[in-house]
Design a protein around this motif. Structure first.
Motif: not given
Length: 274
Positions: A196-199, A208-210, A237-238, A252-253
């Protein structure tokens, strides 16, 4: 990071039901209509400027669409302005039926059949059609296997989304689910890791290793990820920001996070022996 075994999460009920039918919608702009024609999508009606109808890019495809039942109207620019409410139609518009969403189970199966490390994007309550269209265009361009959107409190696949997606939806599957949390659990049960993306919180995306099958969850324009959705994520992740702007536009994110995922994978391929 090890691939998530399919047995380490309890299976969940399928979270897709057929959404209510939406009215026939418009697509417009040369790229969007060409993509629909080339994919042989059923078009009910096409409005086109006379000089564009006989353009080599359109003529043969228009003939095929007419053979399949599409009504072809040669119109003047002012008529297209009326039909599209003065949008940037570029001389052509078409009426299409409701968008055919993919069921989540089918999307999971398709994604695994096309990649050993599939990536699926999930949006949490995106309401701006321009944001959703841009997310779809970017995701398709980078090789993402599909998108999951919630049925409630979020924009669906509309004409504005199709226009911004610029033809990507002709080959890019979208699943629409009633319960986003249940959908994320189903993805986990299928072996996907949920990011999950957060600010301003979570691990910085470049550190981060994806690896393995991945779901990238993008929050809404104003509120970000809901707390319930955050609890369904394996990792938060941010994107580190240096200026005074507190957050990025959702599309954009999405592009920045997806690029980091694929940058890592491209780099791994380059450095693989043999």
């Amino acid at each position: 990071m090890n691939d998530r075994p399919s047995s380490d999460r309890p299976s969940s009920d399928r979270s897709v039901t057929s959404p209510p039918e939406e009215d026939a919608d418009l697509i417009y702009g040369r790229h969007s209509v060409l993509a629909a024609l080339e994919s042989e999508r059923q078009l009910n009606r096409i409005w086109i400027l006379p000089n564009l109808r006989y353009d080599p890019r359109f003529h043969t495809l228009i003939v095929k669409a007419k053979e399949k039942g599409a009504v072809i109207d040669e119109v003047e620019p002012f008529r297209l302005d009326q039909i599209t409410h003065r949008a940037n139609h570029q001389g052509v518009a078409a009426q299409v039926g409701p968008y055919a969403y993919t069921e989540l189970g089918d999307l999971i199966a398709q994604s695994k059949s096309t990649s050993d490390q599939p990536v699926i994007v999930v949006t949490d309550s995106i309401t701006d059609p321009h944001n959703l269209g841009a997310i779809i265009r970017t995701a398709e361009a980078l090789g993402v296997q599909g998108l999951v959107i919630p049925q409630r409190r979020a924009v669906g696949i509309t004409s504005a989304v199709m226009k911004v997606a610029s033809g990507a939806l002709e080959t890019f599957p979208v699943a629409r689910v009633v319960n986003l949390s249940r959908a994320l659990e189903e993805l986990k049960a299928a072996g996907f890791w949920i990011y999950g993306t957060t600010a301003g919180a979570g691990q910085m995306v470049h550190s981060v290793q994806f690896t393995g099958p991945i779901v990238l969850v993008i929050g809404s324009e104003g509120e970000g990820l809901s707390l319930l959705t955050q609890r369904c994520c394996d990792f938060l992740v941010s994107i580190p920001l240096q200026g005074k702007t507190p957050s990025l536009n959702a599309s954009v994110a999405t592009g920045m996070a997806l690029y980091e995922i694929y940058r890592q994978r491209w780099s791994q391929r380059i450095h693989m022996p043999g």
